[in-house]
Enzyme design. Sequence first.
Site, PDB file in Angstrom:
ATOM      1  N   SER A 182       6.857  12.835   1.426  1.00  0.00           N
ATOM      2  CA  SER A 182       6.812  11.594   2.202  1.00  0.00           C
ATOM      3  C   SER A 182       7.413  11.712   3.594  1.00  0.00           C
ATOM      4  O   SER A 182       7.171  10.846   4.426  1.00  0.00           O
ATOM      5  CB  SER A 182       7.520  10.491   1.427  1.00  0.00           C
ATOM      6  OG  SER A 182       8.892  10.784   1.335  1.00  0.00           O
ATOM      7  N   HIS A 210       2.207   9.056  -3.244  1.00  0.00           N
ATOM      8  CA  HIS A 210       1.771   8.904  -1.844  1.00  0.00           C
ATOM      9  C   HIS A 210       0.360   9.447  -1.622  1.00  0.00           C
ATOM     10  O   HIS A 210      -0.173   9.313  -0.527  1.00  0.00           O
ATOM     11  CB  HIS A 210       2.725   9.640  -0.893  1.00  0.00           C
ATOM     12  CG  HIS A 210       3.934   8.850  -0.529  1.00  0.00           C
ATOM     13  ND1 HIS A 210       3.895   7.752   0.315  1.00  0.00           N
ATOM     14  CD2 HIS A 210       5.232   8.990  -0.880  1.00  0.00           C
ATOM     15  CE1 HIS A 210       5.113   7.270   0.468  1.00  0.00           C
ATOM     16  NE2 HIS A 210       5.944   7.989  -0.256  1.00  0.00           N
ATOM     17  N   LYS A 241       2.075   1.364  -4.028  1.00  0.00           N
ATOM     18  CA  LYS A 241       1.756   1.851  -2.674  1.00  0.00           C
ATOM     19  C   LYS A 241       0.288   1.520  -2.350  1.00  0.00           C
ATOM     20  O   LYS A 241      -0.037   0.352  -2.208  1.00  0.00           O
ATOM     21  CB  LYS A 241       2.106   3.336  -2.570  1.00  0.00           C
ATOM     22  CG  LYS A 241       3.629   3.537  -2.585  1.00  0.00           C
ATOM     23  CD  LYS A 241       4.075   4.975  -2.423  1.00  0.00           C
ATOM     24  CE  LYS A 241       5.585   5.018  -2.259  1.00  0.00           C
ATOM     25  NZ  LYS A 241       6.263   5.801  -3.279  1.00  0.00           N
TER      26      LYS A 241
HETATM   27  C1  LIG Z   1       7.462   5.704  -4.173  1.00  0.00           C
HETATM   28  C2  LIG Z   1       7.552   6.870  -5.073  1.00  0.00           C
HETATM   29  C3  LIG Z   1       8.006   6.730  -6.393  1.00  0.00           C
HETATM   30  C4  LIG Z   1       8.526   5.424  -6.924  1.00  0.00           C
HETATM   31  O1  LIG Z   1       7.484   4.541  -7.196  1.00  0.00           O
HETATM   32  P1  LIG Z   1       7.856   3.057  -7.685  1.00  0.00           P
HETATM   33  O2  LIG Z   1       6.657   2.621  -8.428  1.00  0.00           O
HETATM   34  O3  LIG Z   1       8.130   2.275  -6.446  1.00  0.00           O
HETATM   35  O4  LIG Z   1       9.059   3.177  -8.540  1.00  0.00           O
HETATM   36  C5  LIG Z   1       7.996   7.842  -7.208  1.00  0.00           C
HETATM   37  N1  LIG Z   1       7.590   9.039  -6.756  1.00  0.00           N
HETATM   38  C6  LIG Z   1       7.175   9.222  -5.478  1.00  0.00           C
HETATM   39  C7  LIG Z   1       6.729  10.578  -5.023  1.00  0.00           C
HETATM   40  C8  LIG Z   1       7.150   8.143  -4.604  1.00  0.00           C
HETATM   41  O5  LIG Z   1       6.752   8.316  -3.347  1.00  0.00           O
END
Ligand SMILES: *Cc1c(COP(=O)(O)O)cnc(C)c1O
Length: 395
Positions: A182, A210, A241
Amino acid sequence: MYNTFQKHLSSELAAIEDAGLYKHERLISSPQGAEISVNGKTVLNFCANNYLGLANHPALIEAASKAMSERGYGMSSVRFICGTQDLHRQLETAVARFFGTEDAILYAACFDANGGVFEPLLNEEDAIISDALNHASIIDGVRLCKAQRFRYANADMHDLEAQLQAAANCRFKLIVTDGVFSMDGNVAPLDKIYSLANKYDAMILVDESHSAGVVGETGRGVTEQYNLRGQIEIITGTLGKAFGGAVGGFTTGRQEIISLLRQRSRPYLFSNSLPPMVVAAGIRMFEMMDATNELQAQLHANTAFFVKNMIAAGFDIKPTQSAICAVMLYDAKLSQQMAALLQEEGIYVTGFYYPVVPQNQARIRVQISAAHTRTHLEQCIAAFTKVGRTLGIIK
Ligand SMILES: *Cc1c(COP(=O)(O)O)cnc(C)c1O
């Protein structure tokens, strides 16, 4: 007792503030979108994970409202007691269809999916070989598991091979990687990871949080990008996301893995079911993904346009294969100044610096969305150019 603890906490908080690391939250008074209202001012949002622009999509709102009136507000139960509606199973099937996998299991968040995936599957006889830049939830999930831990430098295939050799005597070996990292926007080299996994008889877990909806011609994620659909044992991901931005996570992959998680995964067994409205909107979202790849195509076009024009303007952009564009400034203070000036220009972005990224690698992370219009992108590039000249970053 609390008196001394309170003093301790106050000094911790002051230390965070002194180090310039205190996270102040800005209050948004509009729905999430390309244009948002922050402190009464409309700004263009370039720091949400709203990659497909679905966070305020009318079709998802309609599906959620309909489910709320027909199925109620909440489940008041975990899945295995009385918390499973037909909708939950439909969404799990939709997740598996999207990724070309055998089955899927839902969680309250991907944080929980990652927290509950290792401990039920592996023990001290086994090895987890994890990328150094993996998400915090993977790190925590690995900590909860008794398997031996090996770490390799980010996307470094020589190091991964060395760690696989070090783990040679373990019973089962699981390589774990984020699909997209990220902070840089780089995609994990899954083709090479897959070859090494075959060579050393290891399995793979990819966290597509992502990358799902973003990477690959039709947005099916890194397994699409590398032609490995259905070949990876475990995929985890989020509904928070690209997939609508509400809440929810999932693990998808081989049937026996998902079946065992349903029996043994603690965040699944001991935490509440997703509310029907979120589940129904998720089902609707996957129907949209099945019907057309328009949003993914728009996102890819937007990202290409942004990167091309930022490079032409003279900015140093990390090579990206996702919708994350790291505008490199290197200097921490400069990244904060730049973000503040961009905010004044109506562009909402965040500057990241050590320890979130390595020393002297400060940057502004721009996240592109299918919801950005050409005009939004042009305004963003113009603001970067203006502020970049003011601060002497570009000529
Ligand atoms: C955002 C993210 C998470 C967490 O996801 P949530 O559903 O918000 O708990 C887990 N792993 C990665 C790689 C992320 O970018």
